[in-house]
Design a protein around this motif. Structure first.
Motif, PDB file in Angstrom:
ATOM      1  N   THR A  82       0.848  -1.181   0.000  1.00  0.00           N
ATOM      2  CA  THR A  82       0.000   0.000   0.000  1.00  0.00           C
ATOM      3  C   THR A  82       0.885   1.234   0.000  1.00  0.00           C
ATOM      4  OG1 THR A  82      -1.672  -1.175   1.284  1.00  0.00           O
ATOM      5  CG2 THR A  82      -1.836   1.201   1.242  1.00  0.00           C
ATOM      6  N   THR A  83       0.515   2.224  -0.788  1.00  0.00           N
ATOM      7  CA  THR A  83       1.246   3.480  -0.824  1.00  0.00           C
ATOM      8  C   THR A  83       0.338   4.587  -0.311  1.00  0.00           C
ATOM      9  OG1 THR A  83       2.567   2.760  -2.702  1.00  0.00           O
ATOM     10  CG2 THR A  83       2.455   5.115  -2.310  1.00  0.00           C
ATOM     11  N   LEU A  84       0.850   5.375   0.612  1.00  0.00           N
ATOM     12  CA  LEU A  84       0.100   6.509   1.130  1.00  0.00           C
ATOM     13  C   LEU A  84       0.266   7.678   0.163  1.00  0.00           C
ATOM     14  CD1 LEU A  84       1.107   6.312   4.902  1.00  0.00           C
ATOM     15  CD2 LEU A  84      -0.839   5.289   3.769  1.00  0.00           C
ATOM     16  N   THR A  85      -0.840   8.269  -0.229  1.00  0.00           N
ATOM     17  CA  THR A  85      -0.782   9.380  -1.175  1.00  0.00           C
ATOM     18  C   THR A  85      -0.968  10.725  -0.500  1.00  0.00           C
ATOM     19  OG1 THR A  85      -3.131   9.121  -1.663  1.00  0.00           O
ATOM     20  CG2 THR A  85      -1.565   7.976  -3.107  1.00  0.00           C
ATOM     21  N   GLY A  86      -1.462  10.735   0.724  1.00  0.00           N
ATOM     22  CA  GLY A  86      -1.646  11.999   1.418  1.00  0.00           C
ATOM     23  C   GLY A  86      -1.962  11.809   2.879  1.00  0.00           C
ATOM     24  N   VAL A  99       5.863  10.702   9.704  1.00  0.00           N
ATOM     25  CA  VAL A  99       5.483  12.052   9.317  1.00  0.00           C
ATOM     26  C   VAL A  99       5.961  12.978  10.422  1.00  0.00           C
ATOM     27  CG1 VAL A  99       3.576  13.593   8.723  1.00  0.00           C
ATOM     28  CG2 VAL A  99       3.443  11.170   8.127  1.00  0.00           C
ATOM     29  N   TYR A 100       6.820  13.919  10.068  1.00  0.00           N
ATOM     30  CA  TYR A 100       7.306  14.896  11.042  1.00  0.00           C
ATOM     31  C   TYR A 100       6.312  16.047  11.101  1.00  0.00           C
ATOM     32  CZ  TYR A 100      11.581  12.254  11.254  1.00  0.00           C
ATOM     33  OH  TYR A 100      12.485  11.251  11.452  1.00  0.00           O
ATOM     34  N   LEU A 101       5.842  16.330  12.311  1.00  0.00           N
ATOM     35  CA  LEU A 101       4.742  17.271  12.500  1.00  0.00           C
ATOM     36  C   LEU A 101       5.226  18.714  12.579  1.00  0.00           C
ATOM     37  CD1 LEU A 101       2.807  15.254  15.225  1.00  0.00           C
ATOM     38  CD2 LEU A 101       2.372  15.323  12.773  1.00  0.00           C
ATOM     39  N   GLY A 102       4.355  19.617  12.153  1.00  0.00           N
ATOM     40  CA  GLY A 102       4.610  21.047  12.277  1.00  0.00           C
ATOM     41  C   GLY A 102       3.936  21.630  13.502  1.00  0.00           C
ATOM     42  N   TYR A 141       8.162  10.218   5.201  1.00  0.00           N
ATOM     43  CA  TYR A 141       9.165   9.238   4.806  1.00  0.00           C
ATOM     44  C   TYR A 141       8.629   7.807   4.879  1.00  0.00           C
ATOM     45  CZ  TYR A 141      12.095  13.272   5.565  1.00  0.00           C
ATOM     46  OH  TYR A 141      12.630  14.519   5.507  1.00  0.00           O
ATOM     47  N   ASP A 142       9.156   6.947   3.999  1.00  0.00           N
ATOM     48  CA  ASP A 142       8.865   5.509   3.979  1.00  0.00           C
ATOM     49  C   ASP A 142       7.377   5.199   3.802  1.00  0.00           C
ATOM     50  OD1 ASP A 142      11.577   5.042   4.427  1.00  0.00           O
ATOM     51  OD2 ASP A 142      11.310   5.042   6.599  1.00  0.00           O
ATOM     52  N   TYR A 143       6.735   5.901   2.912  1.00  0.00           N
ATOM     53  CA  TYR A 143       5.293   5.742   2.712  1.00  0.00           C
ATOM     54  C   TYR A 143       4.934   4.956   1.459  1.00  0.00           C
ATOM     55  CZ  TYR A 143       6.106   9.613  -0.488  1.00  0.00           C
ATOM     56  OH  TYR A 143       6.576  10.405  -1.489  1.00  0.00           O
TER      57      TYR A 143
END
Length: 170
Positions: A113-117, A144-147, A131-133
């Motif tokens: 599975t690939t994450l698109t968003g 996912v590095y958060l803001g 990364y690594d999605y």
């Protein structure tokens, strides 16, 4: 529109039966016309059932009236994908604050599975990296590095390459 194949099949069946008629159009007695095969006669007592004469050929057309089957309504079920999400603050030597806020997405799918968003807090919390999605299999982790601070994350929406969207609330 759904009745056209059944009407066509019924017409062909009637044409075939009339073409195979032996020419015996003489009326038959009531005793020979009552020999029909039904589920009740077959299950009650097989020793008492009699075979109808060869001239009495009964066609069961109940399958033509069955509206539960419609070839146009068949839709393949879409397999649901599963993910496990966690938000955490990890220590980091590479930032000025000494920590980094991350969203970890663990795949629980056997198929790749690939994450698109990824949308965090309905788009109100940005991302600094993803990364690594791609081609995630069972047990693989996307980061996912958060803001924003990890403690303020309340909702994460994930889109995949299959076109499905999943929303997780914390």
């Amino acid at each position: 529109m759904n009745f056209i194949p059944s009407i066509f099949l019924s017409s062909m069946l009637l044409l075939t039966l009339t073409a195979c008629n032996s020419g015996n159009d003489a009326p038959k007695s009531k005793d020979t016309q009552t020999h029909t095969s039904s589920a009740e006669n077959n299950t009650s007592d097989q020793s008492e059932t009699t075979n109808p004469p060869e001239d009495d050929f009964v066609v069961n057309k109940s399958f033509l009236e069955d509206e539960s089957y419609n070839a146009e309504d068949i839709v393949e079920p879409v397999a649901q994908e599963e993910f496990e999400l966690s938000v955490r603050r990890d220590p980091s030597q590479h930032t000025m604050t000494g920590y980094v806020d991350k969203l970890m997405i663990v795949s629980l799918n056997n198929d790749p599975t690939t994450l698109t968003g990824v949308s965090i807090n309905r788009g109100n919390c940005g991302t600094k990296g993803f990364y690594d999605y791609k081609n995630m299999r069972y047990g693989s982790v996307a980061q996912v590095y958060l803001g924003c601070a990890a403690e303020y994350v309340r909702e994460v929406t994930i889109s995949t390459n299959s076109g499905l969207t999943y929303t997780y609330n914390f």
